[in-house]
Design a protein around this motif. Sequence first.
Motif, PDB file in Angstrom:
ATOM      1  N   LEU A  13       0.863  -1.184   0.000  1.00 46.94           N
ATOM      2  CA  LEU A  13       0.000   0.000   0.000  1.00 46.94           C
ATOM      3  C   LEU A  13       0.898   1.231   0.000  1.00 46.94           C
ATOM      4  O   LEU A  13       1.906   1.262   0.715  1.00 46.94           O
ATOM      5  CB  LEU A  13      -0.884   0.031   1.249  1.00 46.94           C
ATOM      6  CG  LEU A  13      -1.828  -1.151   1.481  1.00 46.94           C
ATOM      7  CD1 LEU A  13      -2.462  -1.046   2.873  1.00 46.94           C
ATOM      8  CD2 LEU A  13      -2.912  -1.194   0.407  1.00 46.94           C
ATOM      9  N   TYR A  15       0.024   5.296   0.071  1.00 47.57           N
ATOM     10  CA  TYR A  15      -0.820   6.489   0.005  1.00 47.57           C
ATOM     11  C   TYR A  15      -0.038   7.686   0.530  1.00 47.57           C
ATOM     12  O   TYR A  15       0.641   7.595   1.559  1.00 47.57           O
ATOM     13  CB  TYR A  15      -2.079   6.311   0.854  1.00 47.57           C
ATOM     14  CG  TYR A  15      -2.918   5.117   0.467  1.00 47.57           C
ATOM     15  CD1 TYR A  15      -3.657   5.108  -0.711  1.00 47.57           C
ATOM     16  CD2 TYR A  15      -2.947   3.975   1.272  1.00 47.57           C
ATOM     17  CE1 TYR A  15      -4.412   4.003  -1.071  1.00 47.57           C
ATOM     18  CE2 TYR A  15      -3.704   2.875   0.915  1.00 47.57           C
ATOM     19  CZ  TYR A  15      -4.435   2.891  -0.255  1.00 47.57           C
ATOM     20  OH  TYR A  15      -5.180   1.789  -0.623  1.00 47.57           O
ATOM     21  N   THR A  43      -2.553   2.586  -4.561  1.00 49.67           N
ATOM     22  CA  THR A  43      -2.095   3.940  -4.289  1.00 49.67           C
ATOM     23  C   THR A  43      -3.144   4.977  -4.648  1.00 49.67           C
ATOM     24  O   THR A  43      -4.104   4.679  -5.371  1.00 49.67           O
ATOM     25  CB  THR A  43      -0.793   4.223  -5.078  1.00 49.67           C
ATOM     26  OG1 THR A  43      -0.327   5.542  -4.812  1.00 49.67           O
ATOM     27  CG2 THR A  43      -1.031   4.070  -6.585  1.00 49.67           C
ATOM     28  N   ASP A  44      -2.950   6.180  -4.140  1.00 53.57           N
ATOM     29  CA  ASP A  44      -3.840   7.282  -4.485  1.00 53.57           C
ATOM     30  C   ASP A  44      -3.354   8.035  -5.715  1.00 53.57           C
ATOM     31  O   ASP A  44      -4.048   8.907  -6.221  1.00 53.57           O
ATOM     32  CB  ASP A  44      -3.968   8.258  -3.296  1.00 53.57           C
ATOM     33  CG  ASP A  44      -2.613   8.719  -2.787  1.00 53.57           C
ATOM     34  OD1 ASP A  44      -1.585   8.109  -3.138  1.00 53.57           O
ATOM     35  OD2 ASP A  44      -2.573   9.691  -2.000  1.00 53.57           O
ATOM     36  N   ARG A  62      -9.403   4.534  -0.342  1.00 51.99           N
ATOM     37  CA  ARG A  62      -9.348   3.798   0.906  1.00 51.99           C
ATOM     38  C   ARG A  62     -10.725   3.292   1.327  1.00 51.99           C
ATOM     39  O   ARG A  62     -11.703   4.017   1.361  1.00 51.99           O
ATOM     40  CB  ARG A  62      -8.702   4.646   1.996  1.00 51.99           C
ATOM     41  CG  ARG A  62      -7.185   4.572   1.920  1.00 51.99           C
ATOM     42  CD  ARG A  62      -6.478   5.634   2.698  1.00 51.99           C
ATOM     43  NE  ARG A  62      -6.852   5.657   4.100  1.00 51.99           N
ATOM     44  CZ  ARG A  62      -6.217   6.414   5.000  1.00 51.99           C
ATOM     45  NH1 ARG A  62      -5.202   7.175   4.629  1.00 51.99           N
ATOM     46  NH2 ARG A  62      -6.593   6.415   6.256  1.00 51.99           N
ATOM     47  N   TYR A  66      -8.662   3.290   8.911  1.00 50.42           N
ATOM     48  CA  TYR A  66      -7.277   2.962   9.229  1.00 50.42           C
ATOM     49  C   TYR A  66      -6.657   2.269   8.027  1.00 50.42           C
ATOM     50  O   TYR A  66      -7.088   1.192   7.633  1.00 50.42           O
ATOM     51  CB  TYR A  66      -7.216   2.075  10.473  1.00 50.42           C
ATOM     52  CG  TYR A  66      -5.832   1.987  11.059  1.00 50.42           C
ATOM     53  CD1 TYR A  66      -5.238   3.106  11.639  1.00 50.42           C
ATOM     54  CD2 TYR A  66      -5.112   0.807  11.014  1.00 50.42           C
ATOM     55  CE1 TYR A  66      -3.959   3.040  12.156  1.00 50.42           C
ATOM     56  CE2 TYR A  66      -3.834   0.742  11.544  1.00 50.42           C
ATOM     57  CZ  TYR A  66      -3.266   1.860  12.109  1.00 50.42           C
ATOM     58  OH  TYR A  66      -2.001   1.799  12.615  1.00 50.42           O
ATOM     59  N   HIS A  67      -5.646   2.922   7.433  1.00 48.96           N
ATOM     60  CA  HIS A  67      -5.141   2.490   6.129  1.00 48.96           C
ATOM     61  C   HIS A  67      -4.644   1.051   6.110  1.00 48.96           C
ATOM     62  O   HIS A  67      -4.731   0.365   5.090  1.00 48.96           O
ATOM     63  CB  HIS A  67      -4.019   3.420   5.673  1.00 48.96           C
ATOM     64  CG  HIS A  67      -2.752   3.278   6.459  1.00 48.96           C
ATOM     65  ND1 HIS A  67      -2.558   3.891   7.678  1.00 48.96           N
ATOM     66  CD2 HIS A  67      -1.632   2.560   6.208  1.00 48.96           C
ATOM     67  CE1 HIS A  67      -1.367   3.570   8.139  1.00 48.96           C
ATOM     68  NE2 HIS A  67      -0.786   2.772   7.285  1.00 48.96           N
ATOM     69  N   SER A  68      -4.108   0.559   7.227  1.00 46.25           N
ATOM     70  CA  SER A  68      -3.565  -0.799   7.263  1.00 46.25           C
ATOM     71  C   SER A  68      -4.618  -1.849   6.917  1.00 46.25           C
ATOM     72  O   SER A  68      -4.301  -2.888   6.323  1.00 46.25           O
ATOM     73  CB  SER A  68      -2.983  -1.085   8.654  1.00 46.25           C
ATOM     74  OG  SER A  68      -2.443  -2.384   8.721  1.00 46.25           O
ATOM     75  N   ASP A  70      -6.788  -1.705   4.678  1.00 43.25           N
ATOM     76  CA  ASP A  70      -6.990  -1.807   3.236  1.00 43.25           C
ATOM     77  C   ASP A  70      -6.109  -2.876   2.607  1.00 43.25           C
ATOM     78  O   ASP A  70      -6.230  -3.172   1.422  1.00 43.25           O
ATOM     79  CB  ASP A  70      -6.755  -0.449   2.569  1.00 43.25           C
ATOM     80  CG  ASP A  70      -8.007   0.395   2.563  1.00 43.25           C
ATOM     81  OD1 ASP A  70      -8.769   0.302   1.590  1.00 43.25           O
ATOM     82  OD2 ASP A  70      -8.248   1.114   3.543  1.00 43.25           O
ATOM     83  N   GLU A 274      -7.654  14.240   7.749  1.00 40.90           N
ATOM     84  CA  GLU A 274      -7.893  13.069   8.599  1.00 40.90           C
ATOM     85  C   GLU A 274      -9.243  13.145   9.298  1.00 40.90           C
ATOM     86  O   GLU A 274      -9.930  12.136   9.448  1.00 40.90           O
ATOM     87  CB  GLU A 274      -6.758  12.917   9.616  1.00 40.90           C
ATOM     88  CG  GLU A 274      -5.476  12.352   9.032  1.00 40.90           C
ATOM     89  CD  GLU A 274      -5.688  10.999   8.381  1.00 40.90           C
ATOM     90  OE1 GLU A 274      -6.071  10.039   9.074  1.00 40.90           O
ATOM     91  OE2 GLU A 274      -5.487  10.906   7.157  1.00 40.90           O
ATOM     92  N   ARG A 277     -11.830  12.387   6.691  1.00 40.24           N
ATOM     93  CA  ARG A 277     -11.799  10.956   6.384  1.00 40.24           C
ATOM     94  C   ARG A 277     -12.423  10.152   7.526  1.00 40.24           C
ATOM     95  O   ARG A 277     -13.150   9.186   7.285  1.00 40.24           O
ATOM     96  CB  ARG A 277     -10.361  10.518   6.146  1.00 40.24           C
ATOM     97  CG  ARG A 277     -10.236   9.035   5.759  1.00 40.24           C
ATOM     98  CD  ARG A 277      -8.799   8.659   5.441  1.00 40.24           C
ATOM     99  NE  ARG A 277      -8.391   9.246   4.180  1.00 40.24           N
ATOM    100  CZ  ARG A 277      -7.348  10.053   4.024  1.00 40.24           C
ATOM    101  NH1 ARG A 277      -6.624  10.384   5.075  1.00 40.24           N
ATOM    102  NH2 ARG A 277      -7.035  10.523   2.845  1.00 40.24           N
TER     103      ARG A 277
END
Length: 298
Positions: A13, A15, A43-44, A62, A66-68, A70, A274, A277
Amino acid sequence: MTQKQETFCFCTLAYGSTYRALARELAKDLEKYSSGTPFLIFTDKPKAFADCCNVIPVQHRRHFFYHSNDRKCLLEKALSMFDYCVNIDSDVRILAPFPQDHEWLPGITARSCSSIIKQEKLRVDVKSDRLRKIRLQWLERLRYLSQKLDVNLEDKNVKWVYEFLFVLKKDAGKEIEFLEQFEVIARYFELHGIYRGCGTAMGLAAAKVGLPVRHDLMEGVEFFDDKIEKAKISNGEAEPKAKQEYFDTQYKIEHPQKSLLEKAVLKALRVVTEKARFYYHAVRSRIISLRDYDFYYR
């Protein structure tokens, strides 16, 4: 089918500008040490990898706050294209030829893992009373969730997976069930205010569906991870200057030179982004969770 005939990819990942830059360094390593092996990146900004001949960049919005978490989507995509995938965090470096003939077994093979209950008890063992209280609440929530899943949390074979380096290989369809449970558990954690790496969610999901989780030192896989390297140096297991160039490269990427005004503006933008989001995913998760109200809220 022999191991050499099986297809695989690396995946990560990436981002934001920092992680995209780190992933580009990793892409160079993989092109050098595993030439011809695809590197799948969610990726973004896919255009950031346009000149990386080994990268398959995928635009991904996403799915979780929490990005992890994804990583669930990343692994799902990887296994739709290949027999197995090697997940590597974008801030890790590969330092030598990657073994091409290693026989990975079905399920999850992790460079680092331990029992979930052991890991969670270690998290609680902190000096801060406030943090200890929060983590004790998390542990109670985790125990409650494990009961819902009919998973014995005290079983030492129920593993937490350190997600920085692991292999996921197809296992007669169990990997599909695993990914479905991974999403359910990750969303449960977010709905109840538990934001952390996805290793616990992965371990619970694997235990729920019977997907094997194995520890493997991965002999022959030489890598650099700043946290692990610092721990080795602290324990006298590594020379402080041996991998200084990798520390330096990572530091320059993570701490670019900017004026005070630029830093202030970027910090303000990050805070606003954040928060936006968080509220977006909070509402989205609550809507999704209504499909199974009893599981998520009772």
